[in-house]
Design an enzyme around this catalytic site. Structure first.
Site, PDB file in Angstrom:
ATOM      1  CG  ASP A 123      93.298  33.061   9.890  1.00  0.00           C
ATOM      2  OD1 ASP A 123      92.295  33.738  10.125  1.00  0.00           O
ATOM      3  OD2 ASP A 123      94.319  33.528   9.358  1.00  0.00           O
TER       4      ASP A 123
ATOM      5  CB  CYS B 234      97.614  46.101  28.880  1.00  0.00           C
ATOM      6  SG  CYS B 234      97.208  45.093  27.454  1.00  0.00           S
TER       7      CYS B 234
ATOM      8  CB  CYS C 287      99.683  51.480  15.740  1.00  0.00           C
ATOM      9  SG  CYS C 287      98.886  51.202  14.145  1.00  0.00           S
TER      10      CYS C 287
ATOM     11  CB  CYS D 138     100.601  46.463  17.644  1.00  0.00           C
ATOM     12  SG  CYS D 138      99.809  45.211  16.624  1.00  0.00           S
TER      13      CYS D 138
END
Ligand code: B12
Ligand code: SF4
Ligand code: SF4
Length: 396
Positions: free
Chosen positions: A142, A196, A206, A252
């Site tokens: 990151d 998914c 969300c 989420c």
């Protein structure tokens, strides 16, 4: 002069075997390898995302697609990208008893950048020792310009969920991605696959509607962006939707069936609640932090330093307003009167307006006379409009 005998580079398949063994021993849950070709599909998606303005004001995400999608731009001599996954899952939030600012799970413990980097360097040294070769590598998590999720998907670590997170069929999505870009050739892994199915839970749940299409998150709306990367005010219309999140957001991922069934607790003690600030910030206590030194003292070594003192206090104001936290009124009044940051004062005014009791109206009235910053005066006026003369909120 006679040249030294050249040591033959180890076979790519042997390097892959040693890597797997060492990385697992170092505590990484997922290990994969991919080549150094540009990440074409990820790059294309990044371009569309940037063009749609979804990168908000994150300067590092506005860098050229050619840079963010090409591992070779990070190291010219690179021949492989090793992608590693480590679960940070520290468990679930206990119930918010009313006075806590919620912290996303990845930030409960120590600063992952430092923790992971140290282990990556050790891993490289171990590989050098075991293989008997010098390895030129860049190790990071990151922290550098590379589409880490795309590289990790290429390396077989998982597939892209509709929430845009990389999901692994065996561990879910609560894992960090770390990378070692190396000048050594390794046998690559097949790309990650998975689906998914018919599920759309993350998109439906969300809080701000930030997931605009499968795999596409508009950072301008995402609570994670608003509470961490955003340096300015949280837009008025989004404040009520932030709820009690004071740092990041996990909604989420929480609703994702993969995490419900597969998330297993991190084996790294550094990511446990006890190692850092844990699942909640004490809102009242945090609102009292008035200096950068004190902030550093309390938060150094955790990921919570990212938004800075003013950012964290801004977030705590919003959480206090949304929780209608009457116990925070004295701390909010002090922040409104005394905080050196206009960002904090203006969000304290908003929170007092939201809590809307006579005491907040009095404090707002007094601040209206003394406040010098034009933006803050406007916030105070708006907050006063919301709270009627009797101290009751009148605009709902
Ligand atoms: C900028 C950034 C953010 C921004 C923007 C997030 C976003 N979704 O774009 C903000 C601040 C909002 C954010 C939030 C979070 N982040 Co963040 N973030 C990053 C960062 C620095 C860059 C991400 C990026 O490139 N975004 C641009 C978009 C275009 O790329 P993308 O989201 O990766 O989407 C890819 C897919 O669409 C993919 N793709 C390619 N082909 C296909 C095909 C299909 C069908 C689909 C669906 C997708 C797909 O291509 C895109 C490019 O790679 C990365 C680190 C890095 N250098 O990569 C961490 C990173 C993505 N973040 C991470 C984490 C943990 C988070 C949070 C969970 C933190 C939190 N709890 O608050 C949230 C999750 C929010 C979410 N749903 O994404 C982890 C994710 C690990 C994982 N398992 O996925 C990363 C990888 C950091 C790390 N090294 O571990 N983040
Ligand atoms: S992190 Fe929160 S706000 Fe951001 S996309 Fe996920 S659920 Fe939405
Ligand atoms: S919640 Fe459902 S749609 Fe969203 S990422 Fe998880 S499986 Fe995919």
């Amino acid at each position: 002069m006679e040249s030294l005998p050249q040591k033959r580079p180890p076979e790519p398949v042997e390097v892959r075997r040693v890597l797997e063994e060492r990385a697992r021993a170092a505590g990484f849950d997922l290990v994969g390898v991919t080549g150094v070709e540009p990440l074409a599909e990820g790059g294309e998606r990044l371009r569309e995302w940037q063009e749609a303005g979804m990168a908000a004001d994150m300067g590092y995400m506005h860098r050229p697609v050619e840079l963010l999608s090409d591992p070779k731009k990070l190291q010219k001599s690179a021949r492989s990208v090793v992608s590693l996954g480590v679960s940070y899952y520290p468990g679930d939030h206990p119930e918010n008893t009313g006075s806590g600012g919620r912290v996303a799970r990845y930030a409960w413990g120590r600063d992952y950048h430092e923790v992971i980097k140290a282990r990556l360097f050790r891993l490289r040294e171990e590989l050098e020792e075991e293989l008997g070769v010098r390895i030129k590598a860049r190790g990071f998590t990151d922290a550098v310009p590379l589409l880490e999720r795309s590289a990790a998907q290429h390396a077989g670590l998982g597939f892209f969920g509709r929430n845009s997170c990389l999901i692994n069929g065996s561990v879910g999505s609560y894992f960090f991605i770390a990378d070692l870009i190396m000048d050594l050739e390794l046998t690559p892994d097949p790309h990650g696959t998975g689906t998914c199915g018919q599920c759309t839970r993350c998109m439906d749940r969300c809080p701000t509607g930030a997931i605009k299409a499968p795999g596409v998150v508009d950072a301008r709306l995402c609570i994670s962006y608003l509470t961490i990367e955003n340096k300015g005010a949280i837009p008025h219309h989004l404040r009520p939707l932030v709820g009690d999140w004071a740092f990041g957001c996990d909604v989420c991922q929480e609703v994702c069936p993969y995490n419900k069934t597969k998330a297993t607790k991190s084996r790294w003690p550094e990511f446990s609640a006890e190692a850092g600030k844990g699942p909640y910030l004490d809102i009242v206590e945090t609102l009292g932090i008035r200096s950068e030194d004190e902030f550093e003292r309390r938060f150094a070594g955790t990921p919570l330093t990212r938004p800075g003192r003013a950012g964290i206090l801004r977030n705590c104001c919003v959480a206090a307003g949304n929780l209608k936290l009457e116990g925070a009124i004295p701390a909010l009044i002090l922040a409104l009167r005394e905080d050196p940051s206009s960002l904090v004062r203006s969000h304290a005014a908003w929170a007092l307006g939201e809590i809307g009791v006579p005491e907040s109206r009095l404090a707002l009235g007094e601040a209206a006379k003394n406040e010098r910053d034009a933006g803050c005066r406007e916030e105070i006026a708006l907050a006063l409009e919301g709270v009627g003369p009797d101290g009751i909120r009148g605009l709902e």
